[in-house]
Design a protein around this motif. Structure first.
Motif, PDB file in Angstrom:
ATOM      1  N   ASN A 191       0.911  -1.174   0.133  1.00  0.00           N
ATOM      2  CA  ASN A 191      -0.003   0.056  -0.017  1.00  0.00           C
ATOM      3  C   ASN A 191       0.916   1.245   0.143  1.00  0.00           C
ATOM      4  O   ASN A 191       0.462   2.315  -0.730  1.00  0.00           O
ATOM      5  CB  ASN A 191      -0.904  -0.089   1.202  1.00  0.00           C
ATOM      6  CG  ASN A 191      -2.084  -1.095   0.931  1.00  0.00           C
ATOM      7  OD1 ASN A 191      -2.356  -1.376   0.068  1.00  0.00           O
ATOM      8  ND2 ASN A 191      -2.679  -1.219   2.104  1.00  0.00           N
ATOM      9  N   ALA A 192       2.037   1.238   0.838  1.00  0.00           N
ATOM     10  CA  ALA A 192       2.981   2.202   0.663  1.00  0.00           C
ATOM     11  C   ALA A 192       3.590   2.379  -0.489  1.00  0.00           C
ATOM     12  O   ALA A 192       3.666   3.798  -0.998  1.00  0.00           O
ATOM     13  CB  ALA A 192       3.906   2.147   1.878  1.00  0.00           C
ATOM     14  N   ARG A 193       3.854   1.648  -1.257  1.00  0.00           N
ATOM     15  CA  ARG A 193       4.405   1.804  -2.419  1.00  0.00           C
ATOM     16  C   ARG A 193       3.433   2.066  -3.633  1.00  0.00           C
ATOM     17  O   ARG A 193       3.836   2.869  -4.440  1.00  0.00           O
ATOM     18  CB  ARG A 193       4.798   0.377  -3.164  1.00  0.00           C
ATOM     19  CG  ARG A 193       6.451  -0.198  -2.083  1.00  0.00           C
ATOM     20  CD  ARG A 193       6.836  -1.296  -2.726  1.00  0.00           C
ATOM     21  NE  ARG A 193       7.365  -1.188  -4.205  1.00  0.00           N
ATOM     22  CZ  ARG A 193       8.550  -0.615  -4.309  1.00  0.00           C
ATOM     23  NH1 ARG A 193       9.379  -0.128  -3.600  1.00  0.00           N
ATOM     24  NH2 ARG A 193       8.761  -0.732  -5.473  1.00  0.00           N
ATOM     25  N   ALA A 194       2.208   1.588  -3.422  1.00  0.00           N
ATOM     26  CA  ALA A 194       1.168   2.244  -4.477  1.00  0.00           C
ATOM     27  C   ALA A 194       0.928   3.641  -4.208  1.00  0.00           C
ATOM     28  O   ALA A 194       0.744   4.401  -5.158  1.00  0.00           O
ATOM     29  CB  ALA A 194      -0.011   1.309  -4.224  1.00  0.00           C
ATOM     30  N   ALA A 195       0.889   4.185  -2.906  1.00  0.00           N
ATOM     31  CA  ALA A 195       0.633   5.295  -2.678  1.00  0.00           C
ATOM     32  C   ALA A 195       1.603   6.382  -3.149  1.00  0.00           C
ATOM     33  O   ALA A 195       1.501   7.502  -3.321  1.00  0.00           O
ATOM     34  CB  ALA A 195       0.446   5.579  -1.352  1.00  0.00           C
TER      35      ALA A 195
END
Length: 121
Positions: free
Chosen positions: A87-91
């Motif tokens: 999720n952090a990478r996608a954000a």
């Protein structure tokens, strides 16, 4: 003054980027450690089952339940950390590399080249 404002904005932007990279690195390390603990719990369960079978019996219910609960807990934590990392990478817009939760293809087994083409049939 406009030049100094641009310099300050550049420095702030670089600082934020560095902090994001640092945070992602910490998250990666935490996810790796969580997965490693889950793997060790699975290993402990496997060894216990193996040793019980070698002794000619089954793993007693209490030990099995304790080891399974430990594995469930560690695996859930690892999955949570891997999801948080994804999720952090996608954000951050970094979707070019697979997340640690994504399965990697198994390597092909080595071919036995000594048999020649007639052996394969």
């Amino acid at each position: 003054m406009a030049l100094w404002d641009k310099v300050k904005q550049g420095i702030d932007k670089a600082g934020k980027a560095a902090q994001d990279v640092f945070d992602e690195g910490k998250l990666r390390l935490d996810a790796y450690r969580a997965r490693e603990q889950a793997d060790k719990a699975a290993e402990a369960l496997g060894y216990a089952v193996f040793r019980a079978a070698e002794a000619g019996g089954d793993l007693d219910a209490d030990a099995r339940a304790r080891l399974m609960d430990a594995l469930r807990t560690k695996d859930a934590e690892a999955r949570r950390m891997e999801t948080e990392l994804a999720n952090a990478r996608a954000a951050a817009g970094m979707t070019d590399t697979p997340s640690p939760a994504a399965p990697t293809p198994a390597p092909e087994p080595p071919r036995d080249e000594t048999a020649g083409p007639a052996a394969g049939g």
